[in-house]
Design a protein around this motif. Structure first.
Motif, PDB file in Angstrom:
ATOM      1  N   SER A 198     -69.247   2.680  -6.270  1.00  0.00           N
ATOM      2  CA  SER A 198     -69.723   1.372  -5.806  1.00  0.00           C
ATOM      3  C   SER A 198     -69.300   1.115  -4.366  1.00  0.00           C
ATOM      4  N   ASN A 199     -68.102   1.534  -4.021  1.00  0.00           N
ATOM      5  CA  ASN A 199     -67.637   1.378  -2.648  1.00  0.00           C
ATOM      6  C   ASN A 199     -68.477   2.230  -1.701  1.00  0.00           C
ATOM      7  N   GLY A 200     -68.760   3.471  -2.095  1.00  0.00           N
ATOM      8  CA  GLY A 200     -69.573   4.346  -1.256  1.00  0.00           C
ATOM      9  C   GLY A 200     -70.980   3.813  -1.049  1.00  0.00           C
ATOM     10  N   LEU A 201     -71.575   3.285  -2.110  1.00  0.00           N
ATOM     11  CA  LEU A 201     -72.918   2.706  -1.976  1.00  0.00           C
ATOM     12  C   LEU A 201     -72.915   1.491  -1.056  1.00  0.00           C
ATOM     13  N   ARG A 202     -71.955   0.601  -1.266  1.00  0.00           N
ATOM     14  CA  ARG A 202     -71.901  -0.620  -0.456  1.00  0.00           C
ATOM     15  C   ARG A 202     -71.658  -0.289   1.016  1.00  0.00           C
ATOM     16  N   MET A 203     -70.680   0.541   1.281  1.00  0.00           N
ATOM     17  CA  MET A 203     -70.367   0.885   2.662  1.00  0.00           C
ATOM     18  C   MET A 203     -71.470   1.755   3.282  1.00  0.00           C
ATOM     19  N   GLY A 204     -72.157   2.539   2.452  1.00  0.00           N
ATOM     20  CA  GLY A 204     -73.303   3.313   2.938  1.00  0.00           C
ATOM     21  C   GLY A 204     -74.443   2.418   3.386  1.00  0.00           C
ATOM     22  N   VAL A 205     -74.679   1.348   2.641  1.00  0.00           N
ATOM     23  CA  VAL A 205     -75.729   0.396   3.021  1.00  0.00           C
ATOM     24  C   VAL A 205     -75.341  -0.308   4.324  1.00  0.00           C
ATOM     25  N   TYR A 206     -74.066  -0.723   4.440  1.00  0.00           N
ATOM     26  CA  TYR A 206     -73.616  -1.369   5.679  1.00  0.00           C
ATOM     27  C   TYR A 206     -73.757  -0.418   6.866  1.00  0.00           C
ATOM     28  N   THR A 207     -73.371   0.829   6.670  1.00  0.00           N
ATOM     29  CA  THR A 207     -73.486   1.825   7.731  1.00  0.00           C
ATOM     30  C   THR A 207     -74.955   2.062   8.077  1.00  0.00           C
ATOM     31  N   ALA A 208     -75.805   2.116   7.066  1.00  0.00           N
ATOM     32  CA  ALA A 208     -77.238   2.321   7.298  1.00  0.00           C
ATOM     33  C   ALA A 208     -77.842   1.178   8.098  1.00  0.00           C
ATOM     34  N   VAL A 209     -77.404  -0.048   7.834  1.00  0.00           N
ATOM     35  CA  VAL A 209     -77.928  -1.196   8.592  1.00  0.00           C
ATOM     36  C   VAL A 209     -77.611  -1.027  10.074  1.00  0.00           C
ATOM     37  N   VAL A 210     -76.387  -0.626  10.381  1.00  0.00           N
ATOM     38  CA  VAL A 210     -76.012  -0.397  11.781  1.00  0.00           C
ATOM     39  C   VAL A 210     -76.843   0.735  12.372  1.00  0.00           C
ATOM     40  N   LEU A 211     -76.992   1.830  11.627  1.00  0.00           N
ATOM     41  CA  LEU A 211     -77.773   2.968  12.111  1.00  0.00           C
ATOM     42  C   LEU A 211     -79.242   2.600  12.325  1.00  0.00           C
ATOM     43  N   ILE A 212     -79.795   1.826  11.418  1.00  0.00           N
ATOM     44  CA  ILE A 212     -81.199   1.425  11.531  1.00  0.00           C
ATOM     45  C   ILE A 212     -81.398   0.494  12.727  1.00  0.00           C
ATOM     46  N   LEU A 213     -80.473  -0.461  12.912  1.00  0.00           N
ATOM     47  CA  LEU A 213     -80.580  -1.348  14.079  1.00  0.00           C
ATOM     48  C   LEU A 213     -80.498  -0.550  15.374  1.00  0.00           C
ATOM     49  N   GLY A 235     -68.322   4.544   9.678  1.00  0.00           N
ATOM     50  CA  GLY A 235     -68.652   4.044   8.348  1.00  0.00           C
ATOM     51  C   GLY A 235     -67.916   4.780   7.246  1.00  0.00           C
ATOM     52  N   VAL A 236     -67.840   6.106   7.346  1.00  0.00           N
ATOM     53  CA  VAL A 236     -67.144   6.906   6.327  1.00  0.00           C
ATOM     54  C   VAL A 236     -65.660   6.595   6.321  1.00  0.00           C
ATOM     55  N   VAL A 237     -65.049   6.525   7.493  1.00  0.00           N
ATOM     56  CA  VAL A 237     -63.614   6.247   7.574  1.00  0.00           C
ATOM     57  C   VAL A 237     -63.314   4.844   7.059  1.00  0.00           C
ATOM     58  N   MET A 238     -64.150   3.876   7.407  1.00  0.00           N
ATOM     59  CA  MET A 238     -63.937   2.511   6.906  1.00  0.00           C
ATOM     60  C   MET A 238     -64.080   2.445   5.388  1.00  0.00           C
ATOM     61  N   ALA A 239     -65.008   3.205   4.834  1.00  0.00           N
ATOM     62  CA  ALA A 239     -65.189   3.224   3.376  1.00  0.00           C
ATOM     63  C   ALA A 239     -63.941   3.778   2.690  1.00  0.00           C
ATOM     64  N   ILE A 240     -63.387   4.852   3.226  1.00  0.00           N
ATOM     65  CA  ILE A 240     -62.179   5.436   2.638  1.00  0.00           C
ATOM     66  C   ILE A 240     -61.008   4.471   2.773  1.00  0.00           C
ATOM     67  N   MET A 241     -60.873   3.833   3.936  1.00  0.00           N
ATOM     68  CA  MET A 241     -59.793   2.856   4.131  1.00  0.00           C
ATOM     69  C   MET A 241     -59.915   1.693   3.149  1.00  0.00           C
ATOM     70  N   ARG A 242     -61.131   1.195   2.985  1.00  0.00           N
ATOM     71  CA  ARG A 242     -61.358   0.066   2.069  1.00  0.00           C
ATOM     72  C   ARG A 242     -61.017   0.454   0.637  1.00  0.00           C
ATOM     73  N   PHE A 243     -61.427   1.650   0.240  1.00  0.00           N
ATOM     74  CA  PHE A 243     -61.162   2.075  -1.124  1.00  0.00           C
ATOM     75  C   PHE A 243     -59.665   2.275  -1.349  1.00  0.00           C
ATOM     76  N   LYS A 244     -58.974   2.864  -0.392  1.00  0.00           N
ATOM     77  CA  LYS A 244     -57.535   3.083  -0.540  1.00  0.00           C
ATOM     78  C   LYS A 244     -56.801   1.747  -0.633  1.00  0.00           C
ATOM     79  N   ARG A 245     -57.200   0.793   0.190  1.00  0.00           N
ATOM     80  CA  ARG A 245     -56.584  -0.539   0.141  1.00  0.00           C
ATOM     81  C   ARG A 245     -56.810  -1.201  -1.216  1.00  0.00           C
ATOM     82  N   SER A 246     -58.001  -1.007  -1.794  1.00  0.00           N
ATOM     83  CA  SER A 246     -58.306  -1.622  -3.091  1.00  0.00           C
ATOM     84  C   SER A 246     -57.527  -0.978  -4.232  1.00  0.00           C
ATOM     85  N   GLN A 247     -57.064   0.248  -4.011  1.00  0.00           N
ATOM     86  CA  GLN A 247     -56.306   0.967  -5.040  1.00  0.00           C
ATOM     87  C   GLN A 247     -54.798   0.825  -4.843  1.00  0.00           C
TER      88      GLN A 247
END
Length: 160
Positions: A11-26, A53-65
């Motif tokens: 779920s974290n990867g999907l959410r952060m992937g969508v956020y990263t995609a929005v930046v890439l698309i813009l 985006g990948v590094v932020m996703a890993i950081m977010r997941f580690k913080r949540s754990q």
């Protein structure tokens, strides 16, 4: 009372992937409007955004754990983030190619060039985006997980 939702690597990867995609698309949309999408430097900045985006996703997941995550959970988060962002960016690239299909000049500007100078179509260019983004995400995740892995992941002691 609200139930606490447990953040999973998927779920974290999907959410952060969508956020990263929005930046890439813009960014890709602005690059197309500005007319520098055909420059190789434009693609390099895409990789920088994907890395962040990948590094932020890993950081977010580690913080949540609670700063404790297994190596494979972090690895999965990074790969899912990169794959999701790459697929969505490729979809936008295909849409951009379809919208400019009537205008030959626009379609030629967003065509990729291979190393030997042959023009690649928009479909192959989008598939290349998915491949490059996914492989780049794997490499970035491998490197990032060396930094973000839990401290209890120690090298095996010498057997001598």
């Amino acid at each position: 009372m609200m139930a606490a939702t447990q953040l999973t690597s998927e779920s974290n990867g999907l959410r952060m992937g969508v956020y990263t995609a929005v930046v890439l698309i813009l960014y890709t949309g602005l690059a197309a409007l500005a007319g520098f999408l055909d420059k190789i430097e434009a693609g390099t900045l895409d990789l920088v955004f994907l890395t962040v985006g990948v590094v932020m996703a890993i950081m977010r997941f580690k913080r949540s754990q609670g700063n404790r995550m297994s190596y494979l959970q972090g690895f999965g988060t990074g790969i899912i983030t990169a794959l999701t962002a790459s697929v969505l960016l490729a979809g936008f690239f295909w849409l951009l190619g379809g919208l400019s299909g009537g205008d030959v000049g626009s379609a030629q500007r967003i065509q990729a060039r291979d190393l030997f100078g042959a023009d690649l179509g928009v479909l192959i260019g989008g598939l290349g985006i998915i491949l490059l983004g996914s492989m780049w995400g794997v490499i970035v995740t491998l490197v990032a997980m060396q930094y973000f892995k839990s401290p209890d992941h120690q090298p095996i002691a010498s057997l001598d």
